[in-house]
Every structure is written in C-alpha cells, then in structure tokens.
Design a protein around this motif. Structure first.
Motif: not given
Length: 144
Positions: A25-33, A55-60, A66-73
C-alpha cells in the motif's frame, strides 16, 4: 530545491518506510507521489501536482485493495491446515456416545494423547474419521 525534487524525495522516503512495513500500500502512495513529481516538473503548478498525487495514490491503493494481492478476510485458524498440521489428518474412533440432538462424542488416542472427539452432522459408527477443526482439546471430525 525544486518542487518536483521535493515530491521525489517524499516518494523515496515512503518507499523506505514500505521496506520496514512490508505492505504494497505504501508503494501505491509512492506512485502517487511520483505522479505528483512529474506533474510539478512538466506543469509547474503545486496545486495540480497535489491533486494528481492524491488521485493516482488513491486509485492505485483502491485497485490494489480489490485485487487478489490486496486485503483478504481472515480465515478461521481452527479449520486452516496451513495453521494447524492436524487438520485433514485421520483418527480412528471405536466407541461413540450419543449426547442427544444428533451430537456424538468420544475419547480417542491421537498422536500419543487422549482427545475429545466430536462428530459433525453424521451417523456415528466405528472407523476412520478426518479431522475438520480443533477447538482446544476437542477434535471435530467428519467421516472419511
């Protein structure tokens, strides 16, 4: 120091923080930066760079979630064979006691110790059963 350099420095700092946490998740924020840095470099407006970075940080981050690599119950650890090696193993039960309401219990030897065994929703008979769940010192089993 230019605005785009500050944006890239912040992106680098977030990537370093990500190495300590181990989340994507922090990598996605870094992409936004980084997107904010590119906007500041080519457009020059600080407000526009901030909007693009958000926008880019929130979207990524949302796409990763929502992907298979994201949060899992979380799974029930009592039924997960990756947590407990006894799940899926077999046990032999010779004598069942009827507790009423279709519930049957027994005591049986498993891995050198006596365990309480409970049959899940099936007719009680002597034989081999598969361990489905472990609750304390009680094994919940099903017919094999």
């Amino acid at each position: 120091m230019s605005a785009w350099m500050i944006w890239l420095s912040l992106a680098g700092l977030v990537v370093i923080l990500e190495l300590f946490t181990g989340t994507f998740y922090l990598l996605m924020i870094a992409l936004g930066l980084v997107a904010g840095a590119l906007t500041a470099l080519f457009h020059g407006s600080g407000e526009m760079a901030l909007i693009v970075a958000a926008i880019v940080g929130a979207t990524t981050t949302t796409l990763l979630h929502k992907s298979k690599y994201g949060w899992k119950p979380s799974k029930n650890a009592a039924r997960d064979p990756n947590v407990n090696m006894d799940i899926g193993q077999t046990i032999t039960v010779t004598d069942w006691q009827d507790q009423g309401n279709g519930r049957h219990v027994a005591r049986s030897m498993y891995r050198g110790a006596m365990w309480d065994v409970e049959l899940e929703h099936a007719a009680a008979y002597s034989g081999v059963f598969v361990i489905q769940e472990i609750q304390g010192s009680r094994l919940l089993v099903r017919p094999s």
